[in-house]
Motif scaffolding. Structure first.
Motif, PDB file in Angstrom:
ATOM      1  N   GLY A 102       0.829  -1.207   0.000  1.00  0.00           N
ATOM      2  CA  GLY A 102       0.000   0.000   0.000  1.00  0.00           C
ATOM      3  C   GLY A 102       0.861   1.253   0.000  1.00  0.00           C
ATOM      4  N   GLY A 103       1.956   1.234   0.804  1.00  0.00           N
ATOM      5  CA  GLY A 103       2.847   2.389   0.844  1.00  0.00           C
ATOM      6  C   GLY A 103       3.534   2.619  -0.486  1.00  0.00           C
ATOM      7  N   ILE A 104       4.005   1.526  -1.106  1.00  0.00           N
ATOM      8  CA  ILE A 104       4.665   1.656  -2.416  1.00  0.00           C
ATOM      9  C   ILE A 104       3.713   2.207  -3.454  1.00  0.00           C
ATOM     10  CG2 ILE A 104       5.726   0.339  -4.290  1.00  0.00           C
ATOM     11  CD1 ILE A 104       6.886  -1.534  -2.153  1.00  0.00           C
ATOM     12  N   VAL A 105       2.474   1.677  -3.451  1.00  0.00           N
ATOM     13  CA  VAL A 105       1.467   2.171  -4.393  1.00  0.00           C
ATOM     14  C   VAL A 105       1.191   3.649  -4.136  1.00  0.00           C
ATOM     15  CG1 VAL A 105      -0.962   1.997  -5.094  1.00  0.00           C
ATOM     16  CG2 VAL A 105       0.407  -0.076  -4.767  1.00  0.00           C
ATOM     17  N   GLY A 106       1.131   4.056  -2.841  1.00  0.00           N
ATOM     18  CA  GLY A 106       0.907   5.466  -2.491  1.00  0.00           C
ATOM     19  C   GLY A 106       2.022   6.352  -3.005  1.00  0.00           C
ATOM     20  N   ILE A 107       3.270   5.871  -2.927  1.00  0.00           N
ATOM     21  CA  ILE A 107       4.410   6.652  -3.432  1.00  0.00           C
ATOM     22  C   ILE A 107       4.294   6.867  -4.932  1.00  0.00           C
ATOM     23  CG2 ILE A 107       6.911   6.588  -3.817  1.00  0.00           C
ATOM     24  CD1 ILE A 107       7.160   5.181  -1.101  1.00  0.00           C
ATOM     25  N   PHE A 108       3.980   5.770  -5.642  1.00  0.00           N
ATOM     26  CA  PHE A 108       3.830   5.901  -7.097  1.00  0.00           C
ATOM     27  C   PHE A 108       2.664   6.833  -7.449  1.00  0.00           C
ATOM     28  CE2 PHE A 108       6.412   2.023  -7.346  1.00  0.00           C
ATOM     29  CZ  PHE A 108       7.282   2.368  -8.363  1.00  0.00           C
ATOM     30  N   GLN A 109       1.576   6.736  -6.670  1.00  0.00           N
ATOM     31  CA  GLN A 109       0.451   7.629  -6.929  1.00  0.00           C
ATOM     32  C   GLN A 109       0.853   9.090  -6.699  1.00  0.00           C
ATOM     33  OE1 GLN A 109      -2.568   6.052  -4.321  1.00  0.00           O
ATOM     34  NE2 GLN A 109      -3.521   4.824  -5.979  1.00  0.00           N
TER      35      GLN A 109
END
Length: 375
Positions: free
Chosen positions: A361-368
């Motif tokens: 979730g954190g990685i996806v948030g960074i990419f977002q």
């Protein structure tokens, strides 16, 4: 990158991590909970009950099939039963138990008492006598000879010969004895006295005592003659043959059924001491059995039994219906206990899945956040 962009990416990473972690946590919890469906009025709340409670019957059925098809298979059970190591373990256990039994100081009465079986010698004698009497009544229309073993019937002629010889020797001994001599004297006196004048005249010419001296050897010679033996032998053989042709009911009727029953009871009491047999320790009956013989026979019996059992494993497992048994047990297992077991085994993995949700979730948030900066 200015500070605003950094905080944007950080905030989106935190939000993504929280969403991913909580989502995985809820997904794991929803495997087991809620245990029952939740209704709002007539409308059932989605995803209730949890996956495992909802598919409990399917899970039980699938688990039962899996156990039978892949775990407790007939081939696996057969291989285990004929395995040399397993046979040695069973043989050692059987040997230990058998020797413990045959060397026991316990009596038959005590062993039967352990099985809640009360044994009384008088009752046993009565039942045995009654059973023999019933058997005799059933054979009432049969000849006695037809009930005897062939070997015994073939020996009747020899028995008659031995009986004839015995009777002949008894007669010789009696005639040669003092009592026999007195009996001959009585017969001579009786004969002479019963002949009136002729007897008196014979008495004047012949002394009865001297007549006995002459008659006694003649009688002994006649009794001991081979012809007498053959006559006695034939007489006894004929009587034995007549007896063999008589029907059981005819003989018992002549003797009397009450006397026959009483004779059976007396014979049983004298020949089978039930009290003594019941109070004798087990090791007394087994004292003549050698340990080596027991071990050899027991080893052979264990091996043969296990092999026969292995041959019957498919039929036994089919009759046991293991799949249905496992299905029934799983279906009746408390859901709370199922959850505890699964969590006890996989709690570490479930935590890693939750942490992975936070990470992804954190990685996806960074990419977002990075994509949002470019947009």
């Amino acid at each position: 990158m200015n500070s605003g962009d950094f905080w944007l990416i950080l905030s989106m990473a935190l939000v993504g991590a929280v969403i991913g972690g909580i989502t995985n946590y809820l997904a794991i919890k929803m495997l087991f909970k809620p245990h029952r469906a939740i209704y709002i009025g007539k409308w059932r709340l989605p995803f209730t009950p949890g996956l495992i409670p909802k598919r409990r019957n399917d899970l039980a059925r699938s688990l039962g099939k899996t156990v039978v098809d892949h775990l407790l298979t007939p081939k696996g059970m057969q291989a285990r039963l004929i395995d040399e190591g397993f046979q040695m373990k069973v043989n050692a256990w059987a040997k230990r138990e058998v020797f413990r039994f045959i060397r026991s100081d316990r009596t038959l009465r005590q062993l039967l008492s352990d099985l809640n079986v009360t044994v009384d010698a008088d009752v046993l004698h009565t039942k045995a006598a009654a059973r023999m009497s019933r058997q005799m009544e059933k054979q009432a229309d049969k000849e006695i000879g037809s009930l005897l073993p062939l070997e015994l019937k073939e020996k009747t002629d020899d028995a008659a010969g031995r009986a004839a010889y015995h009777i002949q020797q008894m007669l010789l001994a009696y005639v040669d004895s003092y009592d026999g001599r007195r009996k001959i004297q009585e017969l001579v006196h009786s004969f002479l006295q019963g002949r009136g004048f002729l007897g008196s005249m014979l008495s004047s010419f012949m002394d009865p005592d001297s007549a006995v001296d002459k008659i006694q050897p003649v009688i002994m010679e006649s009794v001991g003659a081979e012809g007498t033996h053959r006559w006695l032998h034939q007489l006894l053989a004929d009587e034995m043959d007549k007896l063999m042709k008589k029907k059981v009911g005819e003989v018992t009727g002549t003797i009397g059924q009450d006397m026959v029953d009483d004779a059976i009871r007396q014979v049983l009491r004298q020949s089978i001491p039930f009290d003594e047999l019941l109070d004798t320790p087990i090791h007394v009956y087994m004292e003549n059995i050698e340990d080596k013989v027991v071990e050899e026979k027991l080893t052979f019996l264990v091996q043969r039994t296990l092999r026969r059992l292995a041959d019957q494993v498919p039929v036994i497992m089919e009759q046991l219906e293991l799949a249905k048994m496992v299905e029934k047990e799983v279906a009746g297992f408390p859901l709370e206990r199922v959850e505890e077991l699964v969590l006890a085994i996989s709690n570490k993995e479930f935590k890693l899945i939750t942490y992975l949700g936070f990470l992804l979730g954190g990685i996806v948030g960074i990419f977002q956040g990075i994509i949002a900066l470019f947009i």
